[in-house]
Design a protein around this motif. Sequence first.
Motif, PDB file in Angstrom:
ATOM      1  N   MET A 105     -21.491  31.587  22.506  1.00 51.57           N
ATOM      2  CA  MET A 105     -21.158  30.512  23.430  1.00 51.57           C
ATOM      3  C   MET A 105     -20.156  29.531  22.845  1.00 51.57           C
ATOM      4  SD  MET A 105     -22.336  30.456  26.522  1.00 51.57           S
ATOM      5  CE  MET A 105     -22.472  28.739  27.005  1.00 51.57           C
ATOM      6  N   ASP A 106     -20.110  29.386  21.531  1.00 54.55           N
ATOM      7  CA  ASP A 106     -19.055  28.537  20.985  1.00 54.55           C
ATOM      8  C   ASP A 106     -17.914  29.362  20.400  1.00 54.55           C
ATOM      9  OD1 ASP A 106     -20.238  29.349  18.617  1.00 54.55           O
ATOM     10  OD2 ASP A 106     -20.866  27.370  17.995  1.00 54.55           O
ATOM     11  N   PHE A 107     -18.215  30.575  19.913  1.00 60.06           N
ATOM     12  CA  PHE A 107     -17.189  31.421  19.317  1.00 60.06           C
ATOM     13  C   PHE A 107     -16.121  31.817  20.343  1.00 60.06           C
ATOM     14  CE2 PHE A 107     -16.431  35.947  17.497  1.00 60.06           C
ATOM     15  CZ  PHE A 107     -15.251  35.536  16.903  1.00 60.06           C
ATOM     16  N   GLY A 115      -6.220  29.862  20.987  1.00 60.08           N
ATOM     17  CA  GLY A 115      -4.989  30.475  21.466  1.00 60.08           C
ATOM     18  C   GLY A 115      -4.229  29.598  22.435  1.00 60.08           C
ATOM     19  N   ALA A 116      -4.974  28.867  23.286  1.00 65.25           N
ATOM     20  CA  ALA A 116      -4.337  28.042  24.302  1.00 65.25           C
ATOM     21  C   ALA A 116      -3.594  26.849  23.700  1.00 65.25           C
ATOM     22  CB  ALA A 116      -5.376  27.561  25.310  1.00 65.25           C
ATOM     23  N   GLY A 171     -10.065  36.674  22.166  1.00 62.57           N
ATOM     24  CA  GLY A 171     -10.127  35.393  22.868  1.00 62.57           C
ATOM     25  C   GLY A 171      -8.879  34.561  22.643  1.00 62.57           C
ATOM     26  N   ALA A 172      -8.387  34.540  21.397  1.00 67.43           N
ATOM     27  CA  ALA A 172      -7.190  33.757  21.084  1.00 67.43           C
ATOM     28  C   ALA A 172      -5.971  34.288  21.829  1.00 67.43           C
ATOM     29  CB  ALA A 172      -6.946  33.769  19.575  1.00 67.43           C
ATOM     30  N   PHE A 177      -1.824  33.686  25.952  1.00 66.92           N
ATOM     31  CA  PHE A 177      -0.926  34.272  26.943  1.00 66.92           C
ATOM     32  C   PHE A 177      -1.292  33.941  28.389  1.00 66.92           C
ATOM     33  CE2 PHE A 177      -0.133  37.182  23.321  1.00 66.92           C
ATOM     34  CZ  PHE A 177       1.245  37.044  23.251  1.00 66.92           C
ATOM     35  N   PHE A 178      -2.548  33.598  28.646  1.00 69.97           N
ATOM     36  CA  PHE A 178      -2.965  33.415  30.032  1.00 69.97           C
ATOM     37  C   PHE A 178      -3.439  31.999  30.374  1.00 69.97           C
ATOM     38  CE2 PHE A 178      -3.684  37.953  29.101  1.00 69.97           C
ATOM     39  CZ  PHE A 178      -2.868  38.515  30.067  1.00 69.97           C
ATOM     40  N   LEU A 179      -3.917  31.240  29.385  1.00 72.29           N
ATOM     41  CA  LEU A 179      -4.522  29.950  29.714  1.00 72.29           C
ATOM     42  C   LEU A 179      -3.785  28.737  29.156  1.00 72.29           C
ATOM     43  CD1 LEU A 179      -8.358  30.666  29.368  1.00 72.29           C
ATOM     44  CD2 LEU A 179      -6.985  30.522  31.439  1.00 72.29           C
TER      45      LEU A 179
END
Length: 235
Positions: A105-107, A115-116, A171-172, A177-179
């Motif tokens: 949930m935090d990872f 990444g964002a 996730g990164a 690239f998306f968020l």
Amino acid sequence: MITKLLLFSGFAGITVFIGGLLANFFNHHIKESPVKYEITHTLMSFGSGIMLSAIALVLIPKGMEELELLPIIFSFLLGSILFMLLSQYLAKKGGKTATLLAMLMDFIPESIALGAVFAIEPSMATLLAIFIGLQNLPEAFNSFRDLVQSGFTINKTLIIFFCLSFFGIAGALIGHFFLREYPDLTAHLMVFASGGILYLLIQDIIPESKLDKNYLTSIGAILGFLVGIIGDKVV
């Protein structure tokens, strides 16, 4: 730029597998004793403190920067309620997966946030990578024990942890690239995760970390939170 992001997220994720390896060595190569029991519970407390610092210093503050009050309330309560229902379901199944759920949930949302914000706030990305790596180590250590006690074999658990190590990179990349153009969605994700983590901490993890007639194990939580404060201040 992408290479640096992969290195940061790779460091943050590999500590999941390292934590599992350390737990396997500790659990099966160190003789049973009261001291070993105290160390295990202190590490649980330490992981709880780091998770609390992630909520207080990273997830909630970042969410509050982007969202108004009502969306914050909605996402926070949604995370809490959904993970309460999930925790109840898993308890009926007889599994001990609260620590693993809290870790994910935090990872995962923090990796997405890493990444964002990487291209926009490099210092924040560095802090997040350090936070995630430090959090994952004790959380994976505790999760390994819980999964083995739930009936998973050692090899299966280590394979799961090895695969989870790559969630940080995935996730990164998703966040980058998306968020990165949608900071409000990232903020919702972080606040949602905060509600879920806090529920799991209060309901399952913190009570299990307590030992009767032992007051030093709680210092582990203080030290874990202090690590978060130091990281936030230094970076």
